[in-house]
Motif scaffolding. Structure first.
Motif, PDB file in Angstrom:
ATOM      1  N   VAL A  17       0.830  -1.206   0.000  1.00  0.00           N
ATOM      2  CA  VAL A  17       0.000   0.000   0.000  1.00  0.00           C
ATOM      3  C   VAL A  17       0.860   1.251   0.000  1.00  0.00           C
ATOM      4  O   VAL A  17       0.614   2.205  -0.764  1.00  0.00           O
ATOM      5  CB  VAL A  17      -0.953  -0.004   1.216  1.00  0.00           C
ATOM      6  N   ARG A  18       1.902   1.273   0.836  1.00  0.00           N
ATOM      7  CA  ARG A  18       2.732   2.468   0.917  1.00  0.00           C
ATOM      8  C   ARG A  18       3.474   2.719  -0.385  1.00  0.00           C
ATOM      9  O   ARG A  18       3.559   3.868  -0.860  1.00  0.00           O
ATOM     10  CB  ARG A  18       3.713   2.332   2.088  1.00  0.00           C
ATOM     11  N   ARG A  19       4.025   1.684  -1.001  1.00  0.00           N
ATOM     12  CA  ARG A  19       4.717   1.867  -2.275  1.00  0.00           C
ATOM     13  C   ARG A  19       3.741   2.335  -3.360  1.00  0.00           C
ATOM     14  O   ARG A  19       4.074   3.174  -4.186  1.00  0.00           O
ATOM     15  CB  ARG A  19       5.401   0.570  -2.691  1.00  0.00           C
ATOM     16  N   CYS A  20       2.550   1.781  -3.374  1.00  0.00           N
ATOM     17  CA  CYS A  20       1.538   2.194  -4.346  1.00  0.00           C
ATOM     18  C   CYS A  20       1.148   3.657  -4.130  1.00  0.00           C
ATOM     19  O   CYS A  20       1.025   4.435  -5.092  1.00  0.00           O
ATOM     20  CB  CYS A  20       0.321   1.284  -4.247  1.00  0.00           C
ATOM     21  N   MET A  21       0.955   4.057  -2.877  1.00  0.00           N
ATOM     22  CA  MET A  21       0.587   5.437  -2.576  1.00  0.00           C
ATOM     23  C   MET A  21       1.693   6.408  -2.975  1.00  0.00           C
ATOM     24  O   MET A  21       1.421   7.517  -3.445  1.00  0.00           O
ATOM     25  CB  MET A  21       0.291   5.575  -1.078  1.00  0.00           C
ATOM     26  N   MET A  22       2.948   5.987  -2.792  1.00  0.00           N
ATOM     27  CA  MET A  22       4.059   6.854  -3.167  1.00  0.00           C
ATOM     28  C   MET A  22       4.126   7.065  -4.668  1.00  0.00           C
ATOM     29  O   MET A  22       4.608   8.094  -5.143  1.00  0.00           O
ATOM     30  CB  MET A  22       5.377   6.264  -2.663  1.00  0.00           C
ATOM     31  N   VAL A  23       3.657   6.091  -5.439  1.00  0.00           N
ATOM     32  CA  VAL A  23       3.631   6.235  -6.893  1.00  0.00           C
ATOM     33  C   VAL A  23       2.451   7.089  -7.340  1.00  0.00           C
ATOM     34  O   VAL A  23       2.588   7.981  -8.184  1.00  0.00           O
ATOM     35  CB  VAL A  23       3.575   4.847  -7.561  1.00  0.00           C
ATOM     36  N   LEU A  24       1.284   6.852  -6.753  1.00  0.00           N
ATOM     37  CA  LEU A  24       0.082   7.558  -7.186  1.00  0.00           C
ATOM     38  C   LEU A  24      -0.009   8.960  -6.603  1.00  0.00           C
ATOM     39  O   LEU A  24      -0.511   9.884  -7.263  1.00  0.00           O
ATOM     40  CB  LEU A  24      -1.160   6.750  -6.787  1.00  0.00           C
ATOM     41  N   HIS A  25       0.461   9.136  -5.366  1.00  0.00           N
ATOM     42  CA  HIS A  25       0.377  10.445  -4.702  1.00  0.00           C
ATOM     43  C   HIS A  25       1.723  10.756  -4.042  1.00  0.00           C
ATOM     44  O   HIS A  25       1.848  10.726  -2.811  1.00  0.00           O
ATOM     45  CB  HIS A  25      -0.745  10.447  -3.664  1.00  0.00           C
ATOM     46  N   PRO A  26       2.746  11.053  -4.835  1.00  0.00           N
ATOM     47  CA  PRO A  26       4.107  11.188  -4.281  1.00  0.00           C
ATOM     48  C   PRO A  26       4.285  12.355  -3.332  1.00  0.00           C
ATOM     49  O   PRO A  26       5.214  12.348  -2.519  1.00  0.00           O
ATOM     50  CB  PRO A  26       4.970  11.362  -5.537  1.00  0.00           C
TER      51      PRO A  26
ATOM     52  N   LEU B  63      -2.683  -1.334  -9.648  1.00  0.00           N
ATOM     53  CA  LEU B  63      -2.623   0.122  -9.722  1.00  0.00           C
ATOM     54  C   LEU B  63      -1.214   0.612 -10.042  1.00  0.00           C
ATOM     55  O   LEU B  63      -1.027   1.567 -10.819  1.00  0.00           O
ATOM     56  CB  LEU B  63      -3.104   0.735  -8.406  1.00  0.00           C
ATOM     57  N   THR B  64      -0.207  -0.020  -9.435  1.00  0.00           N
ATOM     58  CA  THR B  64       1.175   0.395  -9.696  1.00  0.00           C
ATOM     59  C   THR B  64       1.576   0.099 -11.133  1.00  0.00           C
ATOM     60  O   THR B  64       2.223   0.919 -11.794  1.00  0.00           O
ATOM     61  CB  THR B  64       2.132  -0.308  -8.721  1.00  0.00           C
ATOM     62  N   ALA B  65       1.204  -1.083 -11.619  1.00  0.00           N
ATOM     63  CA  ALA B  65       1.489  -1.407 -13.017  1.00  0.00           C
ATOM     64  C   ALA B  65       0.736  -0.471 -13.952  1.00  0.00           C
ATOM     65  O   ALA B  65       1.259  -0.058 -14.993  1.00  0.00           O
ATOM     66  CB  ALA B  65       1.113  -2.860 -13.299  1.00  0.00           C
ATOM     67  N   GLY B  66      -0.502  -0.100 -13.585  1.00  0.00           N
ATOM     68  CA  GLY B  66      -1.282   0.812 -14.410  1.00  0.00           C
ATOM     69  C   GLY B  66      -0.657   2.186 -14.508  1.00  0.00           C
ATOM     70  O   GLY B  66      -0.767   2.863 -15.541  1.00  0.00           O
ATOM     71  N   SER B  67       0.020   2.626 -13.436  1.00  0.00           N
ATOM     72  CA  SER B  67       0.664   3.935 -13.482  1.00  0.00           C
ATOM     73  C   SER B  67       1.811   3.965 -14.495  1.00  0.00           C
ATOM     74  O   SER B  67       2.127   5.014 -15.054  1.00  0.00           O
ATOM     75  CB  SER B  67       1.187   4.307 -12.090  1.00  0.00           C
TER      76      SER B  67
ATOM     77  N   ARG C  26       6.898  12.675 -16.462  1.00  0.00           N
ATOM     78  CA  ARG C  26       7.386  14.027 -16.701  1.00  0.00           C
ATOM     79  C   ARG C  26       8.904  14.091 -16.658  1.00  0.00           C
ATOM     80  O   ARG C  26       9.528  14.844 -17.382  1.00  0.00           O
ATOM     81  CB  ARG C  26       6.779  14.979 -15.669  1.00  0.00           C
ATOM     82  N   VAL C  27       9.505  13.298 -15.787  1.00  0.00           N
ATOM     83  CA  VAL C  27      10.963  13.210 -15.734  1.00  0.00           C
ATOM     84  C   VAL C  27      11.344  11.738 -15.697  1.00  0.00           C
ATOM     85  O   VAL C  27      10.585  10.905 -15.180  1.00  0.00           O
ATOM     86  CB  VAL C  27      11.520  13.943 -14.488  1.00  0.00           C
ATOM     87  N   PRO C  28      12.522  11.384 -16.261  1.00  0.00           N
ATOM     88  CA  PRO C  28      12.912   9.967 -16.286  1.00  0.00           C
ATOM     89  C   PRO C  28      12.972   9.342 -14.900  1.00  0.00           C
ATOM     90  O   PRO C  28      12.709   8.160 -14.725  1.00  0.00           O
ATOM     91  CB  PRO C  28      14.300  10.003 -16.955  1.00  0.00           C
ATOM     92  N   GLN C  29      13.331  10.133 -13.863  1.00  0.00           N
ATOM     93  CA  GLN C  29      13.428   9.579 -12.515  1.00  0.00           C
ATOM     94  C   GLN C  29      12.080   9.063 -12.025  1.00  0.00           C
ATOM     95  O   GLN C  29      12.025   8.094 -11.260  1.00  0.00           O
ATOM     96  CB  GLN C  29      13.979  10.641 -11.551  1.00  0.00           C
ATOM     97  N   ASP C  30      10.988   9.717 -12.437  1.00  0.00           N
ATOM     98  CA  ASP C  30       9.668   9.275 -12.004  1.00  0.00           C
ATOM     99  C   ASP C  30       9.376   7.874 -12.506  1.00  0.00           C
ATOM    100  O   ASP C  30       8.843   7.034 -11.771  1.00  0.00           O
ATOM    101  CB  ASP C  30       8.602  10.248 -12.509  1.00  0.00           C
ATOM    102  N   ARG C  31       9.706   7.618 -13.768  1.00  0.00           N
ATOM    103  CA  ARG C  31       9.444   6.293 -14.318  1.00  0.00           C
ATOM    104  C   ARG C  31      10.319   5.231 -13.649  1.00  0.00           C
ATOM    105  O   ARG C  31       9.873   4.115 -13.389  1.00  0.00           O
ATOM    106  CB  ARG C  31       9.685   6.313 -15.827  1.00  0.00           C
ATOM    107  N   GLY C  32      11.570   5.594 -13.363  1.00  0.00           N
ATOM    108  CA  GLY C  32      12.433   4.654 -12.651  1.00  0.00           C
ATOM    109  C   GLY C  32      11.916   4.355 -11.258  1.00  0.00           C
ATOM    110  O   GLY C  32      11.960   3.212 -10.796  1.00  0.00           O
ATOM    111  N   GLU C  33      11.385   5.372 -10.584  1.00  0.00           N
ATOM    112  CA  GLU C  33      10.817   5.165  -9.256  1.00  0.00           C
ATOM    113  C   GLU C  33       9.601   4.249  -9.321  1.00  0.00           C
ATOM    114  O   GLU C  33       9.396   3.391  -8.454  1.00  0.00           O
ATOM    115  CB  GLU C  33      10.437   6.522  -8.655  1.00  0.00           C
ATOM    116  N   LYS C  34       8.792   4.436 -10.360  1.00  0.00           N
ATOM    117  CA  LYS C  34       7.613   3.581 -10.526  1.00  0.00           C
ATOM    118  C   LYS C  34       8.014   2.134 -10.775  1.00  0.00           C
ATOM    119  O   LYS C  34       7.375   1.211 -10.266  1.00  0.00           O
ATOM    120  CB  LYS C  34       6.749   4.099 -11.666  1.00  0.00           C
ATOM    121  N   ARG C  35       9.057   1.950 -11.577  1.00  0.00           N
ATOM    122  CA  ARG C  35       9.518   0.580 -11.836  1.00  0.00           C
ATOM    123  C   ARG C  35      10.025  -0.081 -10.553  1.00  0.00           C
ATOM    124  O   ARG C  35       9.758  -1.259 -10.311  1.00  0.00           O
ATOM    125  CB  ARG C  35      10.618   0.590 -12.896  1.00  0.00           C
TER     126      ARG C  35
END
Length: 336
Positions: free
Chosen positions: A114-123, A204-208, A215-224
């Motif tokens: 849940v926490r990892r998912c929340m950090m991706v959806l609502h950082p 939800l995390t995979a959907g993100s 917007r920035v490459p770091q965001d996508r790396g964080e999501k992965r």
């Protein structure tokens, strides 16, 4: 299980099969689980200062795993010697601790997801207030799990043979409705609900990641990285806890044969299968540190050879400085 299904020789052979499986698997788990979880706690305590990535929940998960590992030596002794000389009270405590550790691990795996998912959806929503909330949630989780696991030892506390323990503890006779209620509560609240939460977080995390370019490459790396962590939690659920919770109600039905009207062949088959699924459930204390290593960049970096060497060197310098200061202080106080 009602041993009237078996003659004396068959019942003893089945008992030896269970004891040998538990002794072998627990012996295999003991050392890797001990080293992995001690290292995990050391890394989390000594190095990881940011708690944005569910570190609080991982610390509590490592504590739950370590408690399970520390209970294994006496379990191994019992299964190797076929006798428990440490008293019924200690037997019941370790029997109870097994379920506390398992369901605490399930709860904290769900919290990590849940926490990892929340950090991706609502950082931007994870604040110091949320971190304090996580600490309170961990304390409440331990209390809740300890209370909810009390029925496990309470329904297995009878019997006159004080040398038997764990799998051989006899079951107290329960009304069918009471037994069914406990089964439904354990399966629904202890496994299906947390597993559903982990599955939802994975989706939800995979959907993100599929939603479009970041917007920035770091965001996508964080999501992965977040997706790898959530997938790791889901993998532990599927491998360790799903098989056990499939056989758990069947094993209970086999134990309560007179009330649930199970056939002897069914009861014998389940008793052969259930030890393997219980061993799989115990395997999570080895798999969780592996998950930390492959899904958490900070954990992997802190255990790298260079970082580990620098840390040990720094600790040696601190010890040397403390020793030198003590010597200087003692020399200053020495009489002339």
């Amino acid at each position: 299980m009602n041993d009237s299904c078996l003659d004396t020789a068959a019942a003893e052979a089945l008992r030896q099969y269970e004891h040998q499986m538990y002794a072998v698997i627990y012996s295999i788990i003991l050392l890797p689980g001990l080293i992995g979880n001690v290292l995990a706690l050391w890394v989390f305590h000594a190095y990881v200062k940011e708690t944005k990535k569910a570190v609080i929940f991982m610390i509590n998960l490592a504590v739950a795993d370590l408690l399970q590992v520390l209970s294994l030596p006496l379990r191994i002794y019992y299964y190797l010697n076929n006798s428990w000389p440490f008293g019924r009270g200690l037997c019941m405590f370790f029997f109870y601790l097994k379920y506390v550790n398992m369901y605490a691990s399930i709860f904290f795996l769900a919290c990590i997801s849940v926490r990892r998912c929340m950090m991706v959806l609502h950082p931007l929503s994870y604040t110091a207030c949320r971190r304090r909330l996580d600490r309170g949630l961990c304390a409440g989780a331990w209390l809740l799990v300890c209370l909810c696991c009390l029925p496990f030892p309470l329904i297995r506390g009878g019997g006159v043979n004080t040398k038997d323990c764990f799998a051989e503890l006899p079951m107290v006779d329960l009304a069918p409705r009471t037994g069914l209620g406990l089964l439904v509560a354990a399966e629904l609240l202890g496994f299906l609900l947390p597993f559903g939460i982990v599955g939802t977080c994975t989706w939800l995390t995979a959907g993100s990641l599929r939603a479009g370019p970041a917007r920035v490459p770091q965001d996508r790396g964080e999501k992965r990285r977040a997706l790898r962590m959530v997938l790791g939690c889901a993998g532990v659920f599927l491998l360790c806890f799903l098989p056990y919770h499939v056989t758990f109600p069947l094993h209970y039905a086999a134990k309560a044969k007179a009330q649930w009207q199970t056939s002897c062949q069914f009861a014998i088959s389940i008793r052969h299968i259930h030890p393997a699924t219980l061993c799989l459930a115990s395997l999570n204390c080895c798999l969780d540190p592996v998950m930390y290593y492959f899904t958490t960049e900070e954990f992997r970096r802190r255990l790298s050879r260079q970082d580990l060497s620098d840390t040990l060197h720094l600790q040696q310098r601190r010890i040397s400085c403390m020793t030198t200061d003590d010597k200087n202080h003692n020399s200053e106080q020495a009489p002339l």
